[in-house]
Design a protein around this motif. Sequence first.
Motif, PDB file in Angstrom:
ATOM      1  N   LYS A   6       0.813  -1.202   0.000  1.00  0.00           N
ATOM      2  CA  LYS A   6       0.000   0.000   0.000  1.00  0.00           C
ATOM      3  C   LYS A   6       0.858   1.268   0.000  1.00  0.00           C
ATOM      4  O   LYS A   6       0.331   2.364  -0.013  1.00  0.00           O
ATOM      5  CB  LYS A   6      -0.926   0.016   1.216  1.00  0.00           C
ATOM      6  CG  LYS A   6      -2.002  -1.057   1.181  1.00  0.00           C
ATOM      7  CD  LYS A   6      -2.898  -0.945   2.405  1.00  0.00           C
ATOM      8  CE  LYS A   6      -3.973  -2.008   2.379  1.00  0.00           C
ATOM      9  NZ  LYS A   6      -4.846  -1.927   3.581  1.00  0.00           N
ATOM     10  N   TRP A 108      -4.094   7.214  -4.408  1.00  0.00           N
ATOM     11  CA  TRP A 108      -5.132   6.263  -4.020  1.00  0.00           C
ATOM     12  C   TRP A 108      -5.864   5.596  -5.178  1.00  0.00           C
ATOM     13  O   TRP A 108      -6.170   4.399  -5.099  1.00  0.00           O
ATOM     14  CB  TRP A 108      -6.114   6.908  -3.039  1.00  0.00           C
ATOM     15  CG  TRP A 108      -5.693   6.628  -1.631  1.00  0.00           C
ATOM     16  CD1 TRP A 108      -5.152   7.500  -0.736  1.00  0.00           C
ATOM     17  CD2 TRP A 108      -5.711   5.357  -0.974  1.00  0.00           C
ATOM     18  NE1 TRP A 108      -4.831   6.865   0.440  1.00  0.00           N
ATOM     19  CE2 TRP A 108      -5.175   5.534   0.328  1.00  0.00           C
ATOM     20  CE3 TRP A 108      -6.115   4.088  -1.338  1.00  0.00           C
ATOM     21  CZ2 TRP A 108      -5.033   4.507   1.245  1.00  0.00           C
ATOM     22  CZ3 TRP A 108      -5.992   3.045  -0.425  1.00  0.00           C
ATOM     23  CH2 TRP A 108      -5.460   3.259   0.838  1.00  0.00           C
ATOM     24  N   ALA A 112      -5.835   1.554  -5.129  1.00  0.00           N
ATOM     25  CA  ALA A 112      -7.125   0.879  -5.027  1.00  0.00           C
ATOM     26  C   ALA A 112      -7.497   0.120  -6.293  1.00  0.00           C
ATOM     27  O   ALA A 112      -8.553  -0.521  -6.355  1.00  0.00           O
ATOM     28  CB  ALA A 112      -8.210   1.904  -4.705  1.00  0.00           C
TER      29      ALA A 112
END
Length: 212
Positions: A6, A108, A112
């Motif tokens: 991440k 993001w 994602a």
Amino acid sequence: MGEEKKLVSVIIPAFNEEKTVAEVVKVCLKTPEVGEIIVVNDGSRDKTKEKLKAFRGKDKVKAINLPKNHGKGYAVVQGIRAARYDYLLFLDADLINLRSHHLASLVWPVLAGQAEMTIAVSVSFYSPYYRSWPLSGQRCLKKSFLNEKIIKKMEKTGYGLEIFLNELMKEKRIAVVPLFSSKPLHLGKINKQKNWINAYAKETFQVFRQTV
């Protein structure tokens, strides 16, 4: 997705950016999604190297000092080769008034899986036009898209790096992300370089060459 996956490796190519590079690094350090910051000092002749010494002891910050100037594409590639994480965030070293939420909004969609590359465009009174996004140096993508053959080509692109990436990723899902600000997000060449006319001419030529 594991915690390490991440995180992003931020790559900041810097050539004579003593006025701004430290602040860009500081914003990156405040951004939770950033796992490491790699600043590639591309043969700067000003105090860029000295400014980076302030981050000695910061585990997240790594400086790569090239003895001579090779160009933006080459500098970015040195950062890619040193990157630890699976996701890359490219940032210009001359950004000003940058905030952590700008970086988060850029990374993001890629983290994602909603986009395969994001490209930032500044939206403010000083830069109200979306049309500039194809030349934006602020972008995030997965490192796996850049194999060794592609990386070797990237080294030679100079300031045509963004055009090269646009062509490389043209069949992928690209999201243009607006970075809203009431202040300018870039330090203009006329404010940071004495020989800004020559620098601008060189950059324009390299972009044109890559486009052709």
